[in-house]
Write a protein that holds these residues in place. Structure first.
Motif, PDB file in Angstrom:
ATOM      1  N   TYR A  73       0.830  -1.203   0.000  1.00 52.09           N
ATOM      2  CA  TYR A  73       0.000   0.000   0.000  1.00 52.09           C
ATOM      3  C   TYR A  73       0.870   1.261   0.000  1.00 52.09           C
ATOM      4  CZ  TYR A  73      -3.696   3.231   1.564  1.00 52.09           C
ATOM      5  OH  TYR A  73      -4.586   4.264   1.682  1.00 52.09           O
ATOM      6  N   GLY A  74       1.893   1.255   0.836  1.00 52.31           N
ATOM      7  CA  GLY A  74       2.782   2.417   0.917  1.00 52.31           C
ATOM      8  C   GLY A  74       3.512   2.666  -0.391  1.00 52.31           C
ATOM      9  N   ALA A  75       3.943   1.580  -1.065  1.00 50.34           N
ATOM     10  CA  ALA A  75       4.648   1.733  -2.339  1.00 50.34           C
ATOM     11  C   ALA A  75       3.738   2.329  -3.406  1.00 50.34           C
ATOM     12  CB  ALA A  75       5.183   0.383  -2.793  1.00 50.34           C
ATOM     13  N   VAL A  76       2.481   1.869  -3.443  1.00 49.16           N
ATOM     14  CA  VAL A  76       1.517   2.412  -4.407  1.00 49.16           C
ATOM     15  C   VAL A  76       1.250   3.885  -4.118  1.00 49.16           C
ATOM     16  CG1 VAL A  76      -0.882   2.305  -5.190  1.00 49.16           C
ATOM     17  CG2 VAL A  76       0.408   0.191  -4.872  1.00 49.16           C
ATOM     18  N   LYS A  77       1.043   4.205  -2.868  1.00 46.58           N
ATOM     19  CA  LYS A  77       0.724   5.583  -2.475  1.00 46.58           C
ATOM     20  C   LYS A  77       1.861   6.542  -2.838  1.00 46.58           C
ATOM     21  CE  LYS A  77      -0.786   8.311   1.525  1.00 46.58           C
ATOM     22  NZ  LYS A  77      -1.164   8.251   2.957  1.00 46.58           N
ATOM     23  N   ARG A  78       3.099   6.099  -2.650  1.00 45.82           N
ATOM     24  CA  ARG A  78       4.247   6.976  -2.963  1.00 45.82           C
ATOM     25  C   ARG A  78       4.342   7.275  -4.457  1.00 45.82           C
ATOM     26  NH1 ARG A  78       6.644   3.716   0.944  1.00 45.82           N
ATOM     27  NH2 ARG A  78       7.586   2.368  -0.633  1.00 45.82           N
ATOM     28  N   LEU A  79       3.938   6.327  -5.288  1.00 47.41           N
ATOM     29  CA  LEU A  79       4.111   6.491  -6.730  1.00 47.41           C
ATOM     30  C   LEU A  79       2.965   7.243  -7.400  1.00 47.41           C
ATOM     31  CD1 LEU A  79       5.473   2.935  -7.610  1.00 47.41           C
ATOM     32  CD2 LEU A  79       6.738   5.087  -7.789  1.00 47.41           C
ATOM     33  N   LEU A  80       1.784   7.198  -6.814  1.00 41.81           N
ATOM     34  CA  LEU A  80       0.628   7.854  -7.437  1.00 41.81           C
ATOM     35  C   LEU A  80       0.850   9.360  -7.536  1.00 41.81           C
ATOM     36  CD1 LEU A  80      -2.551   6.130  -5.944  1.00 41.81           C
ATOM     37  CD2 LEU A  80      -1.886   6.217  -8.349  1.00 41.81           C
ATOM     38  N   SER A  81       0.657   9.887  -8.734  1.00 46.48           N
ATOM     39  CA  SER A  81       0.758  11.336  -8.937  1.00 46.48           C
ATOM     40  C   SER A  81       0.039  11.687 -10.228  1.00 46.48           C
ATOM     41  CB  SER A  81       2.232  11.778  -9.022  1.00 46.48           C
ATOM     42  OG  SER A  81       2.778  11.447 -10.287  1.00 46.48           O
ATOM     43  N   ALA A  82       0.050  12.954 -10.565  1.00 45.09           N
ATOM     44  CA  ALA A  82      -0.661  13.415 -11.761  1.00 45.09           C
ATOM     45  C   ALA A  82      -0.072  12.845 -13.046  1.00 45.09           C
ATOM     46  CB  ALA A  82      -0.647  14.938 -11.818  1.00 45.09           C
TER      47      ALA A  82
END
Length: 303
Positions: A73-82
């Motif tokens: 979850y943390g890895a996905v959250k860090r990568l999500l961006s515009a």
């Protein structure tokens, strides 16, 4: 940019499908970047247990599994961006967990979708056992989950437990929508539809092969059972008269059954039939398409 959540039974081929989506999206980015600055800014990421160094053994006990999910979850959250497209290549088998990931993308005002890799439990166990055998014999790393990638087999008891606990995506809920169902026997993914929904923000058009239908006929399971049994009976009757091999024409089906040179027994046909019913009991296909779908499934299994 979009979050693409893979989901399905363990050892169902999710990584193979994730890689197909990655390759399709990379080809689209390369094709459109010269003329579309918005697409040119896009970057693609795949997050997986293997890439994070998470062993399959963490799923044996609740605490390590919870820690592993938090890492993912943390890895996905860090990568999500515009400007980042994230393919979450995990089981994502808990609906509450998919909801959390959906909320992360929603907070960034970016779309998300779920890719449900529809593989029967029996086929997952078969692929997993083959992978375990290859590992013991020192064979090349190929297999159902992530062909061509290094892949660790699940212990049989862990696999059974995860299949039992799996919470199937439901396209009627906002966190599982849009939902693309990719049957295990399909060679390709609906890449253009996923791209349009995630990057072009187009509404997903209903499509039998990719989208779960919301409502079933009241007697859907009875129809499914009778339809598949009729096809099996037709094959058995044909072999009694004509022997092994040949083409069997099925009424109301769009294709014929191509039988192998060797005789196909009742036990094999019933096993294939049970697999098909298991996969489709939650999926409400149109009644008029059921025979054609089962014929196509039989042809794949009898190759």
């Amino acid at each position: 940019m979009p979050l693409i959540m893979m989901s399905g039974f363990p050892a169902s081929g999710k990584t193979t499908r994730a890689n197909q989506i990655r390759d399709f999206f990379n080809s689209k980015i390369a094709e459109l970047s010269p003329t579309d600055p918005r697409v040119a800014r896009l970057k693609l990421h795949v997050v997986s247990d293997g890439g994070l160094g998470v062993s399959k053994e963490v799923y044996r006990e609740a605490r390590p599994e919870k820690d592993a999910r938090a890492t993912f979850y943390g890895a996905v959250k860090r990568l999500l961006s515009a400007d980042d497209i994230v393919i979450a290549d995990g089981m994502n088998y808990i609906k509450g967990y998919r909801y959390q990931l959906h909320c992360e993308s929603k907070a960034l005002l970016t779309p998300s979708c779920v890719i449900y890799v529809g593989t029967p439990a029996e086929k997952c166990k078969e692929w997993n056992a083959a992978k375990g055998s290859e590992k013991r014999e020192g064979g090349e790393e190929t297999g159902g989950e992530g062909k061509g990638d290094s892949w660790e087999a699940y212990a049989p008891d862990v696999l059974d437990n995860l299949i039992f606990r799996y919470e199937e995506p439901n396209g009627m809920t906002r966190w599982d929508s849009p939902l693309f169902v990719v049957p295990w026997m399909d060679e390709d993914i609906p890449g253009e539809e996923i791209w349009n929904a995630m990057v072009n923000n187009e509404a997903v058009k209903p499509h039998l092969a990719t989208v779960l239908k919301p409502a079933a006929e009241a007697n859907y399971l009875q129809i499914l059972d009778k339809t598949t049994q009729d096809v099996v009976s037709a094959v058995l009757d044909y072999q009694k008269t004509n022997g092994a091999g040949g083409s069997v024409k099925i009424s109301e089906a769009s294709t014929t059954i191509e039988l192998p040179a060797n005789h196909v027994g009742l036990a094999q046909l019933q096993r294939i039939r049970r697999q098909f019913i298991s996969f489709n009991r939650q999926h409400t296909a149109e009644r008029t398409r059921l025979k054609s779908m089962f014929v196509e499934y039989l042809n794949k299994e009898l190759e």
